[in-house]
Scaffold this active site. Structure first.
Site, PDB file in Angstrom:
ATOM      1  CD  GLU A 246      -9.567 -20.179  45.592  1.00  0.00           C
ATOM      2  OE1 GLU A 246      -9.727 -21.351  46.699  1.00  0.00           O
ATOM      3  OE2 GLU A 246      -9.199 -19.490  45.638  1.00  0.00           O
ATOM      4  CB  CYS A 280      -5.439 -23.021  48.260  1.00  0.00           C
ATOM      5  SG  CYS A 280      -5.948 -21.359  46.662  1.00  0.00           S
TER       6      CYS A 280
END
Length: 529
Positions: A246, A280
């Site tokens: 990720e 993010c």
């Protein structure tokens, strides 16, 4: 997630953890001796074999104990995360502590259903006697390397998925937040797991990741920067170790002309400035229809100036704390300076706390930007929100998709049906309508994105599946003496197989019947006599 160099100071075998908002030393954590690495992994393998024999219901009981520990120590956990990372107490509670408690419940209650063996019948008449069962077996020992921006909720969710799937866990938290790693140890200890099933290694990230591969972990879950993710993937290729990555996000927000501008401005302020922009999945680019552009900018500017910026405290009297690392703050400052030098305009900023030792950067709203600027192309990972107008939805889609990262996105409109249709055209692992930056807290939906946002998914049924390896168990209830294609082979067997093609794809019903007449007698004779 842009995980830059951390401010921690390593002296000998100690990792020191300063408060990024004040510079005060929070504590020191001894590094794990490297000579202990091999025994940690060996013990994990032994414990995993015992753990894998437990039922899902038995595993769930351990998660309930962890959940209760989180509930009973929520204030202390929120304070520790806030002091370690620089985010506010409220941020720590709502984006870290609460999601962890919710995750204990969801994975504990749903893993058995998600990972239950699946019976599958024959896919064709040719396999009429065959039956299959797909089982989801534990991987074995799972390695987790987690970042500093969500030091509790990111690794803990993955820990729970791994445990409920029957795995052992070896964790490496970010060097900037080692005390949160120790808090995770305490939560796990409250769960009373078998000795060695969970381990937390403190030390050099590069050395720990190498040790994970050298000691044969069965999968690596990494959350962090794109460059580091690529390095780990290359390293994993040497041993064909699977990875789940990720990585970065440059997430767009599209405000259509019929949007509720009050909600959109409020949502942008939250999703762009929360955690000092170090998310993010936060808003990093805003595209607003030209007819409502000026009004939206005015609203967001007002909210930007009104934000209370300072050192987080128990009174929750500030809205934004500090950034976590000095180097990340410098990255943000550089991107902003380059944009201004290229013609960008700073419309509004929050009032900072003044001089001090913290890594503070004001919440900043910027206009007059374009995609030639680094600010619009590379992950900023800080409290900067650039806004651009657009004329048509086609233009908005093109701008939103003009990035190699596609973690999340949002569309703001009063017409939910149209928003859902437009979402089909937007790249992203998550596209939200009239909201942003919250689905990571939803244990039941997958998290992750394509392109340079990573590989694989965590959370939800998809995350549980990532923690397993499929195994097919197949059997035949017809109990024939031999299969048609076994030895000895002859022309009649060949002709039967050749005619079977018309059973699978007949030109007509008559074609099917004619093929069946030619195939079935040979099958019976060859298989049973």
């Amino acid at each position: 997630m842009n995980q830059a160099v951390t401010p921690n100071v390593r002296t000998g075998k100690i990792t020191a953890a300063p408060n990024p908002a004040t510079g005060a030393l929070l504590g020191e954590v001894p590094n794990t001796p490297e000579e202990d690495y091999a025994s940690i992994f060996n013990q994990a393998r032994r414990a995993q074999k015992i753990w894998a024999q437990k039922s899902f219901a038995q595993r769930h009981k351990h998660l309930i104990k962890m959940r209760n520990h989180i509930r009973d120590n929520a204030d202390d956990l929120a304070r520790l995360i806030s002091d370690s990372n620089g985010k506010t107490r409220m941020d720590a509670l709502i984006t870290e502590v609460l999601p962890c408690q919710l995750a204990c419940d969801w994975y504990g209650k749903n893993a058995a259903k998600v990972l239950a063996p699946e019976r599958r019948g024959p896919s064709s008449l040719l396999w009429v006697g065959k039956r299959s069962e797909v089982r989801h077996e534990p991987l074995g020992v799972v390695g987790i390397i987690s970042p500093w921006n969500y030091p509790l909720s990111i690794p803990f969710g993955e820990i729970l998925m791994g445990l409920m799937a029957g795995n052992a866990i070896v964790l490496k938290v970010a060097a900037a937040t080692p005390l949160v790693g120790k808090a995770i140890e305490e939560i796990i200890a409250a769960g009373e797991l078998p000795d060695g099933l969970f381990s937390h290694i403190v030390g050099s990230g590069g050395r720990v990741s190498t040790a994970m591969f050298e000691n044969g972990i069965d999968k690596l879950f990494f959350t962090g920067s794109v460059p580091t993710g690529k390095q780990l993937m290359a390293q994993a290729a040497e041993t064909l170790t699977p990875v789940s990555l990720e990585l970065g996000g440059k997430d767009p927000m599209i405000v259509l002309k019929d949007a509720d501008l009050e909600r959109a401005a409020n949502g942008a302020a939250w999703a762009g400035y929360q955690n000092a922009g170090q998310s993010c999945g936060g808003v990093e680019r805003i595209y607003v229809h030209e007819s409502v552009y000026d009004r939206f900018v005015t609203l967001l500017a007002d909210r930007t100036r009104a934000l209370r910026h300072g050192v987080p405290n128990d009174e929750c009297s500030v809205d934004i704390g500090s950034m976590t690392t000095a180097s990340q703050r410098l990255t943000v400052e550089k991107q902003l300076a380059e944009a201004v030098a290229s013609g960008a305009t700073i419309v509004a900023q929050s009032e900072g706390p003044g001089h001090g030792d913290g890594h503070f950067h004001p919440a900043t709203l910027v206009t007059d930007v374009d995609h030639a600027m680094t600010l619009m192309r590379e992950e900023t990972f800080g409290p900067i929100m650039p806004v651009m107008p657009f004329r048509t939805e086609d233009e908005a889609v093109e701008l939103a998709n003009d990035s190699p990262m596609a973690l999340t996105a949002s569309i703001w409109t009063r017409d939910t049906r149209h928003g859902k249709q437009l979402a089909n055209r937007i790249k992203g692992g998550v596209v939200a309508i009239n909201d942003h930056l919250y689905t990571h807290a939803m244990s039941d939906v997958p998290w992750g994105g394509p392109g340079e946002s990573g590989i694989g998914r965590t959370h939800g049924p998809e995350g549980l599946m990532e923690m397993t390896k499929p195994k097919v168990v197949n059997w035949d209830w017809l109990k024939a003496k031999r299969n048609l294609w076994w030895y000895p082979q002859d022309r009649s067997s060949y002709n039967a197989i050749r005619n079977a093609l018309y059973l699978v794809a007949p030109r007509s019903p008559f074609d099917f019947l004619r093929a069946a007449v030619k195939v079935l007698p040979v099958m019976i004779r060859k298989m049973y006599f």
